[in-house]
Motif scaffolding. Structure first.
Motif, PDB file in Angstrom:
ATOM      1  N   ALA A   1     -35.453  -6.492  18.819  1.00 36.45           N
ATOM      2  CA  ALA A   1     -37.039  -6.078  18.994  1.00 36.45           C
ATOM      3  C   ALA A   1     -36.910  -4.739  19.502  1.00 36.45           C
ATOM      4  O   ALA A   1     -35.986  -4.265  20.425  1.00 36.45           O
ATOM      5  CB  ALA A   1     -37.780  -7.151  19.717  1.00 36.45           C
TER       6      ALA A   1
ATOM      7  N   ALA B   1     -48.704  -3.254  14.422  1.00 39.50           N
ATOM      8  CA  ALA B   1     -47.643  -4.574  14.379  1.00 39.50           C
ATOM      9  C   ALA B   1     -47.601  -5.167  15.430  1.00 39.50           C
ATOM     10  O   ALA B   1     -47.661  -6.464  15.398  1.00 39.50           O
ATOM     11  CB  ALA B   1     -46.308  -3.771  13.917  1.00 39.50           C
TER      12      ALA B   1
ATOM     13  N   TRP C   1     -48.678  -9.411  15.469  1.00 40.40           N
ATOM     14  CA  TRP C   1     -47.907 -10.423  16.098  1.00 40.40           C
ATOM     15  C   TRP C   1     -48.443 -11.088  17.036  1.00 40.40           C
ATOM     16  O   TRP C   1     -48.420 -12.241  17.207  1.00 40.40           O
ATOM     17  CB  TRP C   1     -46.492  -9.630  16.748  1.00 40.40           C
ATOM     18  N   GLU C   2     -49.469 -10.433  17.905  1.00 37.13           N
ATOM     19  CA  GLU C   2     -50.245 -11.075  18.855  1.00 37.13           C
ATOM     20  C   GLU C   2     -50.970 -12.287  18.277  1.00 37.13           C
ATOM     21  O   GLU C   2     -51.216 -13.370  18.820  1.00 37.13           O
ATOM     22  CB  GLU C   2     -50.807 -10.151  19.846  1.00 37.13           C
TER      23      GLU C   2
ATOM     24  N   PHE D   1     -50.535 -13.675  15.313  1.00 33.59           N
ATOM     25  CA  PHE D   1     -49.710 -14.707  14.719  1.00 33.59           C
ATOM     26  C   PHE D   1     -49.517 -15.710  15.735  1.00 33.59           C
ATOM     27  O   PHE D   1     -49.386 -16.815  15.567  1.00 33.59           O
ATOM     28  CB  PHE D   1     -48.610 -14.066  14.286  1.00 33.59           C
ATOM     29  N   GLU D   2     -48.925 -15.169  16.860  1.00 36.73           N
ATOM     30  CA  GLU D   2     -48.607 -15.962  18.003  1.00 36.73           C
ATOM     31  C   GLU D   2     -49.611 -16.961  18.433  1.00 36.73           C
ATOM     32  O   GLU D   2     -49.618 -18.157  18.843  1.00 36.73           O
ATOM     33  CB  GLU D   2     -47.706 -15.129  19.247  1.00 36.73           C
TER      34      GLU D   2
END
Length: 77
Positions: A8, A60, A64-65, A67-68
């Motif tokens: 990352a 992005a 991602w946040e 999604f988590e």
């Protein structure tokens, strides 16, 4: 080094003149890749730094946040 199996990129201190670019490598990833594969992965990630992709990565990060959050049963809207 990180305990997860991925690589990352991040920029710390974005709002200051002293921002610092960070490359995070997961220890399991290092064990799974050959030296040639690791070179390719590092070259790929360093190219993102060179192109300025990391600094423009806010969308992005938001994805991602979310999604988590959803993956962990966050629910809501």
């Amino acid at each position: 080094m990180a305990p997860f199996c991925c690589a990352a990129l991040a920029v710390e201190g974005r709002r200051s003149r002293r921002s610092q670019r960070v490359l995070i490598l997961g220890l399991p990833l290092l064990h799974a890749l050959t030296l040639g594969e690791l070179r390719g992965a590092l070259g790929h990630d360093l190219a993102h730094f060179a192109r300025g992709d990391v600094e423009r990565g806010g969308r992005a990060v938001a994805f991602w946040e979310r999604f988590e959050h959803d993956r962990n049963g966050g629910g809501g809207g």
